[in-house]
Design a protein around this motif. Structure first.
Motif, PDB file in Angstrom:
ATOM      1  N   UNK A   1     -33.637 -35.936  -7.574  1.00 54.03           N
ATOM      2  CA  UNK A   1     -34.827 -35.784  -6.730  1.00 54.03           C
ATOM      3  C   UNK A   1     -35.191 -34.312  -6.556  1.00 54.03           C
ATOM      4  N   UNK A   2     -34.173 -33.481  -6.345  1.00 58.68           N
ATOM      5  CA  UNK A   2     -34.429 -32.056  -6.145  1.00 58.68           C
ATOM      6  C   UNK A   2     -35.024 -31.435  -7.418  1.00 58.68           C
ATOM      7  N   UNK A   3     -34.521 -31.834  -8.574  1.00 57.69           N
ATOM      8  CA  UNK A   3     -35.065 -31.316  -9.841  1.00 57.69           C
ATOM      9  C   UNK A   3     -36.519 -31.755 -10.011  1.00 57.69           C
ATOM     10  N   UNK A   4     -36.823 -32.982  -9.624  1.00 64.38           N
ATOM     11  CA  UNK A   4     -38.210 -33.454  -9.718  1.00 64.38           C
ATOM     12  C   UNK A   4     -39.124 -32.637  -8.801  1.00 64.38           C
ATOM     13  N   UNK A   5     -38.620 -32.334  -7.601  1.00 61.39           N
ATOM     14  CA  UNK A   5     -39.424 -31.521  -6.671  1.00 61.39           C
ATOM     15  C   UNK A   5     -39.664 -30.120  -7.211  1.00 61.39           C
ATOM     16  N   UNK A   6     -38.713 -29.621  -8.013  1.00 61.19           N
ATOM     17  CA  UNK A   6     -38.861 -28.291  -8.629  1.00 61.19           C
ATOM     18  C   UNK A   6     -39.658 -28.368  -9.939  1.00 61.19           C
ATOM     19  N   UNK A   7     -40.284 -29.530 -10.159  1.00 63.08           N
ATOM     20  CA  UNK A   7     -41.144 -29.760 -11.326  1.00 63.08           C
ATOM     21  C   UNK A   7     -40.414 -29.995 -12.643  1.00 63.08           C
TER      22      UNK A   7
ATOM     23  N   UNK B   1     -39.698 -32.680 -14.081  1.00 64.99           N
ATOM     24  CA  UNK B   1     -39.939 -34.124 -13.969  1.00 64.99           C
ATOM     25  C   UNK B   1     -39.498 -34.899 -15.212  1.00 64.99           C
ATOM     26  N   UNK B   2     -39.153 -34.182 -16.280  1.00 63.21           N
ATOM     27  CA  UNK B   2     -38.676 -34.909 -17.463  1.00 63.21           C
ATOM     28  C   UNK B   2     -37.162 -35.187 -17.427  1.00 63.21           C
ATOM     29  N   UNK B   3     -36.535 -34.919 -16.270  1.00 61.09           N
ATOM     30  CA  UNK B   3     -35.129 -35.299 -16.097  1.00 61.09           C
ATOM     31  C   UNK B   3     -35.058 -36.787 -15.737  1.00 61.09           C
ATOM     32  N   UNK B   4     -34.354 -37.556 -16.549  1.00 60.37           N
ATOM     33  CA  UNK B   4     -34.285 -39.015 -16.365  1.00 60.37           C
ATOM     34  C   UNK B   4     -33.125 -39.465 -15.496  1.00 60.37           C
ATOM     35  N   UNK B   5     -31.988 -38.812 -15.657  1.00 59.76           N
ATOM     36  CA  UNK B   5     -30.832 -39.216 -14.865  1.00 59.76           C
ATOM     37  C   UNK B   5     -29.870 -38.054 -14.708  1.00 59.76           C
TER      38      UNK B   5
ATOM     39  N   UNK C   1     -36.040 -35.772 -21.154  1.00 57.67           N
ATOM     40  CA  UNK C   1     -37.000 -35.806 -22.253  1.00 57.67           C
ATOM     41  C   UNK C   1     -37.436 -34.377 -22.520  1.00 57.67           C
ATOM     42  N   UNK C   2     -37.564 -34.022 -23.794  1.00 56.06           N
ATOM     43  CA  UNK C   2     -38.100 -32.711 -24.139  1.00 56.06           C
ATOM     44  C   UNK C   2     -38.605 -32.797 -25.568  1.00 56.06           C
ATOM     45  N   UNK C   3     -39.553 -31.930 -25.910  1.00 56.91           N
ATOM     46  CA  UNK C   3     -40.152 -32.092 -27.241  1.00 56.91           C
ATOM     47  C   UNK C   3     -39.205 -31.667 -28.364  1.00 56.91           C
ATOM     48  N   UNK C   4     -38.265 -30.763 -28.069  1.00 55.09           N
ATOM     49  CA  UNK C   4     -37.254 -30.412 -29.061  1.00 55.09           C
ATOM     50  C   UNK C   4     -36.024 -29.831 -28.356  1.00 55.09           C
TER      51      UNK C   4
ATOM     52  N   UNK D   1     -32.845 -26.977 -24.082  1.00 57.15           N
ATOM     53  CA  UNK D   1     -31.839 -25.956 -23.757  1.00 57.15           C
ATOM     54  C   UNK D   1     -32.384 -24.955 -22.734  1.00 57.15           C
ATOM     55  N   UNK D   2     -33.635 -24.546 -22.932  1.00 56.85           N
ATOM     56  CA  UNK D   2     -34.249 -23.575 -22.030  1.00 56.85           C
ATOM     57  C   UNK D   2     -34.328 -24.146 -20.611  1.00 56.85           C
ATOM     58  N   UNK D   3     -34.748 -25.394 -20.530  1.00 56.05           N
ATOM     59  CA  UNK D   3     -34.888 -26.063 -19.240  1.00 56.05           C
ATOM     60  C   UNK D   3     -33.533 -26.183 -18.535  1.00 56.05           C
ATOM     61  N   UNK D   4     -32.516 -26.577 -19.289  1.00 54.80           N
ATOM     62  CA  UNK D   4     -31.174 -26.741 -18.713  1.00 54.80           C
ATOM     63  C   UNK D   4     -30.659 -25.410 -18.167  1.00 54.80           C
ATOM     64  N   UNK D   5     -30.855 -24.343 -18.934  1.00 55.83           N
ATOM     65  CA  UNK D   5     -30.379 -23.025 -18.474  1.00 55.83           C
ATOM     66  C   UNK D   5     -31.111 -22.602 -17.200  1.00 55.83           C
ATOM     67  N   UNK D   6     -32.407 -22.897 -17.154  1.00 52.15           N
ATOM     68  CA  UNK D   6     -33.199 -22.545 -15.965  1.00 52.15           C
ATOM     69  C   UNK D   6     -32.736 -23.309 -14.725  1.00 52.15           C
TER      70      UNK D   6
END
Lengths: 87, 87
Positions: free
Chosen positions: A24-30, A32-36, B48-51, B56-61
């Motif tokens: 939920x916190x990740x979704x609030x930080x935008x 939103x493509x985190x599924x689980x 979900x991510x396009x590649x 990887x960039x999103x996870x690090x952030x």
């Protein structure tokens, strides 16, 4: 000397409230493509043992006995031999 | 869909009181050949991510932003592409 990396996770049927909160916190930080999100525990344990098989047996024993809640959690591990001088 | 396995550990200079407590408990249970215990956190995150690079960039952030305390902790991760139907 052996190094065990132990990964503790909830069993599939068990709710993971911390994981849900983080999602939920990740979704609030935008993000939103985190599924689980699943939150577990991670241990790095160094131990002396006469061989890899003895080390593995010991790890399996004490993980069940002390590290995890056997009703709710499960674990996997990786074991490798390391030099004793290694930090 | 990508699966990230994220391992959070204390930085080397930071005391790990939980690890010390577990080590003492293991010694009391006669697992006296345990030399050190480090307790960290472990996350499995599906996104979900396009590649792979975007994932990887999103996870690090978001790991720096939300999952860890950047003053005391550090993280490593492994990223793999998984089928969307996979549980």
């Amino acid at each position: 000397m052996f190094l065990a990396k132990i990964y503790v996770t909830y069993k599939p049927s068990i709710l993971d409230p911390q994981g849900e909160v983080i999602k939920s916190a990740l979704h609030r930080l935008d993000y939103t493509d985190v599924n689980s999100v699943m939150q577990g525990k991670y241990f790095e344990i160094k131990l002396e043992a006469k061989d890899q098989r003895t080390a593995a047996k010991e790890i399996e024993e004490f993980s069940d006995e002390l590290l995890i809640n056997v009703n709710m959690e499960t674990f996997t591990y990786k074991l490798s031999e390391i030099s004793s001088v290694e930090e």
